[in-house]
Write an enzyme that holds these catalytic residues in place. Structure first.
Site, PDB file in Angstrom:
ATOM      1  N   ILE A 179     -24.375  -4.742  24.423  1.00 30.03           N
ATOM      2  CA  ILE A 179     -25.555  -5.568  24.701  1.00 30.03           C
ATOM      3  C   ILE A 179     -25.163  -6.895  25.364  1.00 30.03           C
ATOM      4  O   ILE A 179     -25.980  -7.502  26.056  1.00 30.03           O
ATOM      5  CB  ILE A 179     -26.340  -5.795  23.391  1.00 30.03           C
ATOM      6  CG1 ILE A 179     -27.803  -6.124  23.684  1.00 30.03           C
ATOM      7  CG2 ILE A 179     -25.694  -6.859  22.510  1.00 30.03           C
ATOM      8  CD1 ILE A 179     -28.699  -6.049  22.452  1.00 30.03           C
ATOM      9  N   GLU A 209     -16.881  -7.697  14.246  1.00 26.84           N
ATOM     10  CA  GLU A 209     -18.234  -8.160  13.898  1.00 26.84           C
ATOM     11  C   GLU A 209     -19.080  -7.047  13.297  1.00 26.84           C
ATOM     12  O   GLU A 209     -19.836  -7.277  12.353  1.00 26.84           O
ATOM     13  CB  GLU A 209     -18.924  -8.739  15.129  1.00 26.84           C
ATOM     14  CG  GLU A 209     -18.357 -10.085  15.552  1.00 26.84           C
ATOM     15  CD  GLU A 209     -18.931 -10.585  16.863  1.00 26.84           C
ATOM     16  OE1 GLU A 209     -19.936 -10.031  17.338  1.00 26.84           O
ATOM     17  OE2 GLU A 209     -18.343 -11.525  17.409  1.00 26.84           O
ATOM     18  N   HIS A 257     -15.707   1.105  16.496  1.00 25.84           N
ATOM     19  CA  HIS A 257     -16.087   1.187  17.906  1.00 25.84           C
ATOM     20  C   HIS A 257     -14.874   0.860  18.748  1.00 25.84           C
ATOM     21  O   HIS A 257     -14.115  -0.051  18.431  1.00 25.84           O
ATOM     22  CB  HIS A 257     -17.254   0.259  18.252  1.00 25.84           C
ATOM     23  CG  HIS A 257     -17.126  -1.134  17.730  1.00 25.84           C
ATOM     24  ND1 HIS A 257     -17.299  -1.452  16.406  1.00 25.84           N
ATOM     25  CD2 HIS A 257     -16.831  -2.301  18.360  1.00 25.84           C
ATOM     26  CE1 HIS A 257     -17.131  -2.748  16.241  1.00 25.84           C
ATOM     27  NE2 HIS A 257     -16.825  -3.284  17.409  1.00 25.84           N
TER      28      HIS A 257
HETATM   29  P1  5GP Z   1     -16.690  -6.386  17.551  1.00 24.98           P
HETATM   30  O1  5GP Z   1     -16.545  -7.885  17.576  1.00 24.98           O
HETATM   31  O2  5GP Z   1     -17.181  -5.892  16.206  1.00 24.98           O
HETATM   32  O3  5GP Z   1     -15.464  -5.667  18.023  1.00 24.98           O
HETATM   33  O4  5GP Z   1     -17.769  -6.047  18.641  1.00 24.98           O
HETATM   34  C1  5GP Z   1     -19.106  -5.820  18.383  1.00 24.98           C
HETATM   35  C2  5GP Z   1     -19.789  -5.616  19.717  1.00 24.98           C
HETATM   36  O5  5GP Z   1     -21.072  -5.079  19.479  1.00 24.98           O
HETATM   37  C3  5GP Z   1     -20.002  -6.911  20.518  1.00 24.98           C
HETATM   38  O6  5GP Z   1     -19.361  -6.772  21.791  1.00 24.98           O
HETATM   39  C4  5GP Z   1     -21.511  -7.037  20.639  1.00 24.98           C
HETATM   40  O7  5GP Z   1     -21.930  -7.529  21.887  1.00 24.98           O
HETATM   41  C5  5GP Z   1     -21.975  -5.599  20.407  1.00 24.98           C
HETATM   42  N1  5GP Z   1     -23.302  -5.478  19.820  1.00 24.98           N
HETATM   43  C6  5GP Z   1     -23.762  -6.138  18.738  1.00 24.98           C
HETATM   44  N2  5GP Z   1     -25.028  -5.760  18.463  1.00 24.98           N
HETATM   45  C7  5GP Z   1     -25.357  -4.828  19.401  1.00 24.98           C
HETATM   46  C8  5GP Z   1     -26.540  -4.069  19.640  1.00 24.98           C
HETATM   47  O8  5GP Z   1     -27.536  -4.152  18.934  1.00 24.98           O
HETATM   48  N3  5GP Z   1     -26.504  -3.197  20.686  1.00 24.98           N
HETATM   49  C9  5GP Z   1     -25.403  -3.060  21.493  1.00 24.98           C
HETATM   50  N4  5GP Z   1     -25.478  -2.183  22.494  1.00 24.98           N
HETATM   51  N5  5GP Z   1     -24.275  -3.767  21.288  1.00 24.98           N
HETATM   52  C10 5GP Z   1     -24.255  -4.645  20.260  1.00 24.98           C
END
Ligand code: 5GP
Length: 124
Positions: free
Chosen positions: A36, A103, A108
């Site tokens: 997103i 986060e 992922h």
């Molecule tokens: P992390 O920091 O956990 O590796 O990355 C989480 C990712 O999830 C971030 O890049 C953030 O932009 C993405 N993200 C968070 N909420 C959403 C959402 O509701 N939809 C999508 N498509 N991505 C999300």
């Protein structure tokens, strides 16, 4: 203390269809969709459909079918997005836990590409 999966995390809601997403690829065990807040022209998140917190959790407890499906999906996404290593290339990132600054607590793999990405880590 083992892994504890929170079924209310945002990617679990995406998998249940409670939140929309821009799907790139869906297979039996895997979903890939656009981030997103993209950090690069190509920024796809690849997630397993099963309840795994992180890559290490998945690697320890997922079935072979899930692991094969997920791994192949990552490769397919690279092909679909034109970022394979024999082309321009890309970066795979999977943050895990506190030090990894994860986060969303559902495994992922970020597939990032479409521009030169610089060095792997910022200096601490
Ligand atoms: P992390 O920091 O956990 O590796 O990355 C989480 C990712 O999830 C971030 O890049 C953030 O932009 C993405 N993200 C968070 N909420 C959403 C959402 O509701 N939809 C999508 N498509 N991505 C999300």
């Amino acid at each position: 203390m083992g892994y504890s999966y929170d079924p209310e995390n945002i990617f679990a809601k995406i998998l249940r269809g409670e939140i929309p997403n821009q799907t790139v690829l869906e297979t039996e065990h895997t979903l890939a969709f656009r981030d997103i807040q993209p950090q690069a022209p190509v920024h796809v998140l690849v997630i397993p459909k099963g309840p795994y917190v992180s890559y290490d959790h998945f690697a320890q407890e997922a079935s072979e079918a899930e692991i094969v499906d997920f791994t192949r999906a990552v490769g397919k996404v690279c092909e679909m997005e034109g970022v394979e290593a024999h082309g321009p290339g890309c970066r795979f990132i999977s943050n895990a836990g506190t030090h990894g600054v994860q986060e969303v607590p559902h495994l992922h793999v970020h597939v990032l590409g479409g521009r030169p990405l610089g060095r792997m880590l910022n200096p601490a």
